[in-house]
Design an enzyme around this catalytic site. Structure first.
Site, short mmCIF file in Angstrom:
data_model
loop_
_atom_site.label_atom_id
_atom_site.label_comp_id
_atom_site.label_asym_id
_atom_site.label_seq_id
_atom_site.Cartn_x
_atom_site.Cartn_y
_atom_site.Cartn_z
N VAL A 18 0.91 -1.15 0.00
CA VAL A 18 0.00 0.00 0.00
C VAL A 18 0.95 1.20 0.00
CG1 VAL A 18 -1.80 1.25 1.25
CG2 VAL A 18 -1.83 -1.25 1.19
N PRO A 19 1.11 1.84 -1.15
CA PRO A 19 2.26 2.73 -1.40
C PRO A 19 2.23 4.09 -0.71
CG PRO A 19 0.80 2.76 -3.28
CD PRO A 19 0.24 1.74 -2.31
N CYS A 20 2.36 4.08 0.61
CA CYS A 20 2.41 5.33 1.36
C CYS A 20 3.67 6.12 1.04
CB CYS A 20 2.29 5.06 2.85
SG CYS A 20 3.43 3.83 3.50
N HIS A 21 4.68 5.47 0.47
CA HIS A 21 5.91 6.18 0.10
C HIS A 21 5.68 7.16 -1.06
CE1 HIS A 21 5.79 2.61 -2.52
NE2 HIS A 21 6.46 3.35 -3.41
#
Length: 153
Positions: free
Chosen positions: A119-122
């Site tokens: 889950v690409p919080c970056h």
């Protein structure tokens, strides 16, 4: 709960699975024990390995996202940020129908994401385009974004 350690370009990650769902990914993991057989862990390890090799741009894994309703909304929105793209905290707030004024709440939900990378919080950056806080550290965030778009940061 079953776990598995994997070594990656951003350090050791520990994958957690329960009831057939990927429940968490921990940074700064170290190897321990013998890897257990589990189809979800196998898929998660394969897909993360492909991602870090530049062969995968998205994930197809069964995810458990235990959090508040607001956190789950933010985490769902994170999954719409495409590979190699970024969005600001304010943009995420607006996409969810809120004013940019709740960008701090979006940041808090982003920081509580139990499934980083997948889950690409970056991919969420500051309003001025800078790399801001990341649960795994700003250097990991830079590495992930550079992997997806070389020369970006």
């Amino acid at each position: 709960m079953r776990t598995r350690f994997i070594d990656t370009p951003i350090g050791g990650l520990r994958l957690h699975v329960s009831a057939g769902l990927l429940t968490a990914i921990d940074f700064d993991a170290t190897p321990r024990g013998v890897p257990v057989a589990d189809p979800v862990l196998d898929d998660a390890e394969r897909q993360l390995t492909e991602y870090f090799a530049g062969e995968r741009t998205g994930f197809d894994l069964p995810l458990a996202q235990d959090g508040t309703e607001f956190q789950r909304k933010v985490w769902s929105e994170l999954q719409t940020i495409g590979y190699g793209q970024t969005a600001t905290y304010g943009e995420i707030a607006r996409r969810l129908g809120y004013t940019a004024g709740i960008s701090r709440a979006v940041g808090a939900a982003n920081g509580a994401n139990p499934l980083p990378v997948v889950v690409p919080c970056h991919r969420v950056i500051g309003a001025d385009g800078t790399l801001t806080g990341y649960a795994g550290g700003v250097e990991r965030k830079r590495i992930l974004l550079s992997l997806e778009q070389p020369g970006l940061f």
